[in-house]
Design a protein around this motif. Structure first.
Motif: not given
Length: 312
Positions: A173-179, A188-198, A204-211
């Motif tokens: 989406x390009x919307x970091x707030x949404x990510x 916390x439930x193991x749901x992996x969030x990947x950014x579509x933007x470099x 996103x890694x610092x926030x707990x995202x997967x990559x």
């Protein structure tokens, strides 16, 4: 996030084509192996950048099989299997599972616009039930392209109704707030969030995202690998700056032909410019501009590729 199936840097891999516009698995497999050797942890094949929706059902299956036959590990690939209809989506997902893939990326049914969350829930419930497990399903949130966003309430409903079936999301989406909202609500439930933007990888890694799963990783994965390995500090910060600059360079022209131009010039292989309509090759002016932009980003020559030769 620990133990993410595709944690790290995943390139949204370009699909190589022959002059007659048929898939070229030999050239594509060589590129995929280079990516895995230069910063990529995984490969998002047959997604938007891979022009999946420009290929027929049998072609998509043949591309995946061709990559595996040429030594690209099935476990490293997350193929896009979402289509505008239920039966093809299930068919492609079952095919990916049979080939040994651990996960697939699912677009929503994108032809009919403005579906309700109830309608989307019914669709994905049917997909999940027909697939029957054995492969992780990742949602592909790309409303600019699909015009069908995934809301947080819909994701929550799917996670509760089908524990373990929906493993994560690629958010383009390009919307970091949404990510971040997805991370906060579900990581916390193991749901992996990947950014579509470099540009958001380090955050996103610092926030707990997967990559990330990104188009520009076709050329900037070396620096993505540094960010994923180091996370913080001067080296990671410098690498993130290259990621951000190359993302902007990639989007300064039509994205897919622009990335093809970078790989074509970096390898001296004109075949990378071949693209299926309705996409078109870059104009000479666009080609010069995107090459200059990648150079200004500090990303040329691409590590591990042959020195750039003059463009055709």
């Amino acid at each position: 996030m620990k133990d993410a199936l595709f944690g790290g840097v995943n390139a949204a891999v370009l699909t190589a084509m022959k002059p007659d516009l048929s898939p070229d698995p030999e050239r594509m497999a060589a590129h995929a192996k280079w990516l895995l050797a230069h910063g990529c942890n995984g490969l998002g094949v047959l997604g938007t950048t891979g022009e999946a929706n420009s290929f027929g059902l049998q072609e998509r299956k043949a591309i995946l099989e061709g990559l595996i036959a040429r030594g690209v590990p099935a476990a490293a690939m997350m193929p896009g299997t979402g289509t505008a209809n239920l039966t093809d989506t299930v068919d492609l997902t079952l095919h990916a599972r049979a080939q040994g893939c651990r996960g697939v990326l699912l677009l929503p049914p994108f032809y009919y616009k403005n579906p309700s969350d109830d309608g989307l829930f019914a669709y994905f419930a049917e997909v999940i039930n027909r697939v029957g497990g054995g492969i992780a399903l990742y949602l592909y949130n790309f409303p600019q392209q699909s015009a069908v966003p995934f809301s947080l309430p819909l994701i929550e409903r799917l996670l509760k109704a089908f524990p373990g079936a929906i493993k994560g999301v690629k958010d383009s989406s390009g919307d970091y707030a949404n990510m971040k909202a997805m991370v906060d609500a579900f990581a916390a439930e193991g749901f992996e969030v990947y950014s579509g933007s470099d540009e958001y990888l380090q955050r996103i890694l610092a926030e707990g995202g997967a990559g990330c799963i990104t188009a520009a990783s076709n050329g900037n994965s070396h620096w993505g690998g540094i960010v994923y390995a180091r996370r913080t500090g001067p080296e990671a910060d410098a690498a993130q700056a290259v990621l951000t600059a190359t993302r902007r360079a990639a989007t300064s022209v039509p994205l897919i032909p622009g990335l093809r131009e970078i790989i074509a010039r970096s390898t001296g292989d004109d075949g990378w410019r071949t693209i299926r309509p309705p996409h078109l090759k870059l104009t000479p002016a666009q080609a010069e501009a995107v090459w200059a932009a990648w150079g200004a980003a500090g990303a040329l020559p691409l590590p591990g590729l042959a020195p750039a030769r003059a463009a055709a």
